[in-house]
Every structure is written in C-alpha cells, then in structure tokens.
Design a protein around this motif. Structure first.
Motif, PDB file in Angstrom:
ATOM      1  N   THR A  20       0.855  -1.145   0.200  1.00 12.80           N
ATOM      2  CA  THR A  20      -0.096   0.005   0.090  1.00 12.80           C
ATOM      3  C   THR A  20       0.985   1.317   0.081  1.00 12.80           C
ATOM      4  O   THR A  20       2.019   1.309   0.355  1.00 12.80           O
ATOM      5  CB  THR A  20      -0.678   0.116   1.249  1.00 12.80           C
ATOM      6  N   LYS A  21       0.303   2.300  -0.471  1.00 14.54           N
ATOM      7  CA  LYS A  21       1.316   3.580  -0.617  1.00 14.54           C
ATOM      8  C   LYS A  21       1.424   4.087   0.845  1.00 14.54           C
ATOM      9  O   LYS A  21       2.607   4.643   0.987  1.00 14.54           O
ATOM     10  CB  LYS A  21       0.767   4.439  -1.678  1.00 14.54           C
ATOM     11  N   LYS A  22       0.392   4.181   1.585  1.00 12.87           N
ATOM     12  CA  LYS A  22       0.527   4.692   2.929  1.00 12.87           C
ATOM     13  C   LYS A  22       0.846   3.771   4.135  1.00 12.87           C
ATOM     14  O   LYS A  22       1.349   4.433   5.231  1.00 12.87           O
ATOM     15  CB  LYS A  22      -0.745   5.505   2.914  1.00 12.87           C
ATOM     16  N   LYS A  23       0.414   2.696   4.007  1.00 13.44           N
ATOM     17  CA  LYS A  23       0.489   2.009   5.453  1.00 13.44           C
ATOM     18  C   LYS A  23       1.412   0.850   5.412  1.00 13.44           C
ATOM     19  O   LYS A  23       1.654   0.055   6.129  1.00 13.44           O
ATOM     20  CB  LYS A  23      -1.067   1.476   5.526  1.00 13.44           C
ATOM     21  N   LYS A  66       8.453   1.435   4.631  1.00 15.79           N
ATOM     22  CA  LYS A  66       9.479   2.485   4.578  1.00 15.79           C
ATOM     23  C   LYS A  66       9.386   3.640   5.542  1.00 15.79           C
ATOM     24  O   LYS A  66       8.084   4.548   5.495  1.00 15.79           O
ATOM     25  CB  LYS A  66       9.314   3.087   2.723  1.00 15.79           C
ATOM     26  N   ILE A  67      10.071   4.035   6.255  1.00 10.26           N
ATOM     27  CA  ILE A  67      10.225   5.227   7.128  1.00 10.26           C
ATOM     28  C   ILE A  67      10.557   6.417   6.431  1.00 10.26           C
ATOM     29  O   ILE A  67       9.830   7.317   6.985  1.00 10.26           O
ATOM     30  CB  ILE A  67      11.404   4.712   8.536  1.00 10.26           C
ATOM     31  N   SER A  72      14.011   1.446   5.409  1.00 11.81           N
ATOM     32  CA  SER A  72      13.034   0.683   5.595  1.00 11.81           C
ATOM     33  C   SER A  72      13.164  -0.326   6.671  1.00 11.81           C
ATOM     34  O   SER A  72      14.184  -0.954   6.823  1.00 11.81           O
ATOM     35  CB  SER A  72      12.623  -0.056   4.336  1.00 11.81           C
ATOM     36  N   VAL A  73      11.947  -0.702   7.298  1.00 10.81           N
ATOM     37  CA  VAL A  73      11.911  -1.997   8.400  1.00 10.81           C
ATOM     38  C   VAL A  73      10.665  -2.833   8.129  1.00 10.81           C
ATOM     39  O   VAL A  73      10.040  -2.431   7.542  1.00 10.81           O
ATOM     40  CB  VAL A  73      11.870  -1.322   9.724  1.00 10.81           C
ATOM     41  N   GLY A  74      11.081  -4.280   8.712  1.00 13.00           N
ATOM     42  CA  GLY A  74      10.021  -4.928   8.443  1.00 13.00           C
ATOM     43  C   GLY A  74      10.117  -5.914   9.610  1.00 13.00           C
ATOM     44  O   GLY A  74      11.195  -6.207  10.274  1.00 13.00           O
ATOM     45  N   GLY A  75       9.099  -6.839   9.860  1.00 15.18           N
ATOM     46  CA  GLY A  75       8.804  -7.833  10.596  1.00 15.18           C
ATOM     47  C   GLY A  75       8.345  -9.060  10.250  1.00 15.18           C
ATOM     48  O   GLY A  75       7.325  -8.949   9.038  1.00 15.18           O
ATOM     49  N   ASN A  76       8.396 -10.185  10.827  1.00 16.86           N
ATOM     50  CA  ASN A  76       7.598 -11.428  10.193  1.00 16.86           C
ATOM     51  C   ASN A  76       7.154 -12.207  11.557  1.00 16.86           C
ATOM     52  O   ASN A  76       7.834 -12.497  12.517  1.00 16.86           O
ATOM     53  CB  ASN A  76       8.623 -12.123   9.419  1.00 16.86           C
ATOM     54  N   PHE A  77       5.968 -12.337  11.684  1.00 15.34           N
ATOM     55  CA  PHE A  77       5.418 -13.133  12.757  1.00 15.34           C
ATOM     56  C   PHE A  77       5.001 -14.531  12.150  1.00 15.34           C
ATOM     57  O   PHE A  77       4.589 -14.671  10.965  1.00 15.34           O
ATOM     58  CB  PHE A  77       3.984 -12.519  13.203  1.00 15.34           C
TER      59      PHE A  77
END
Length: 186
Positions: A20-23, A66-67, A72-77
């Motif tokens: 998504t562009k914003k979220k 993207k901060i 850019s940061v990410g996570g995985n559950f």
C-alpha cells in the motif's frame, strides 16, 4: 511452488504480498516440508515394521514499511508446527529486518531471524530455533540497477559464520540473471 524431492520428501511454498502507498506492505505465506515412508521399528532386530511420516509447516505474516527515503524496516510473525509419527508440537516466533540506503549506489541491510525464537516441544524434547543474523551490502555498479554486487555475512547461533557473495544483472527489462557463491556452494 511445489517440489517432489528424493526419498519421498516434498517441499511447498505459496505466498502473497500487497504494497500500500501509505500503510506499508502486508503479506502471508505458507511453507511445508514433509517426508513419508519412514520405516519404524521398536529395535534394530525388530522385523515387525510400520511406516510413518515427518512434517514441518509454517505460516508467515510479514509486514514492512518505508520510514523515510533511506530507511525501511520490517518484521515477520510466524507459527511453526512439526509432527513426527503420531507426536506433534508448535510454536510462535518473530523475525526483524531493516535496509538503509547509505549512498545512492550502496544499500546496507540487517536481518535478525528468530529474534523471538519459536520453541516446538514434541514429547519431552523442546527444539528452539537458533538466532540467525545476516548483515549485508549491495552496490549498484551501473545506473538504473542494471548490475548489482552483494556481500552478506551470516551467523547462526552455534555455527561458524558464512560469507556469501552474489551478483545480479538485468539483461532485458523482463529478464534478470543471478549468480552467487557461498564458501562451498555456487
């Protein structure tokens, strides 16, 4: 993707992601590894045999954002489940990662797999996934990302560090060629 491998082993993966562009970007994936036809005996000399299987399944729910232009940061559950014969166990875990655009041609990355490790207990034995850390750099040799060289250093808890080197070249707009080297693998 599904692959039937040797000795009755199969591997499967399917995933989906939406940006998504914003979220940020959201996704879901399923990974499966299983093998069947394993012979079961009570002792080495037992001639009365039966067959059983061993399977591992994981459900992954990733998120990335993207901060700013550089970070850019990410996570995985993840939920993992293992079964062998008639016993099974499951656990939950978390992975984290980040990329940083240090210079217009240089990207740096950090991946922390199992920062919160899944622990799967089957009978009395608990199996905890090891922490796996990778730091890396990618240098874009030509403008437009036509040719990239990458270097990663990977350290899994309890194992020796590995150095990985790779390259990627865009031949045409629709085709990209990749090659890599990992100490003893090409």
């Amino acid at each position: 993707f599904f692959a039937s491998m040797y000795e009755g082993t199969s591997y499967g993966f399917t995933g989906y992601a939406v940006n998504t562009k914003k979220k940020g970007a959201f996704g879901a994936a399923i990974v499966y590894l299983g093998t069947g036809g394993i012979e079961y005996r009570q002792s080495r000399t037992d001639t009365n045999t039966s067959m059983f299987s061993a399977n591992e399944f994981a459900l992954l729910i990733p998120y990335a954002r993207k901060i700013n232009y550089e970070l850019s940061v990410g996570g995985n559950f993840k939920y993992v489940s293992q079964s062998i014969r008639s016993e099974s166990g499951s656990g939950f875990g978390v992975d984290l990662g980040a990329t940083y655009k240090a210079w217009y041609k240089l990207n740096l990355g950090l991946s922390l797999k199992n920062i919160m490790p899944p622990t799967v207990k089957i009978r009395e034995k608990a199996d905890t996934y090891p922490l796996d850390m990778t730091v890396g750099a990618a240098y874009h040799m030509l403008s437009g990302d036509l040719w990239t060289i990458a270097l990663d250093i990977n350290q899994t808890a309890g194992r020796s560090a590995k150095i990985l080197l790779g390259t990627e070249a865009s031949v045409w707009k629709f085709m990209t060629l990749r090659a890599g080297f990992s100490e003893n693998e090409i």
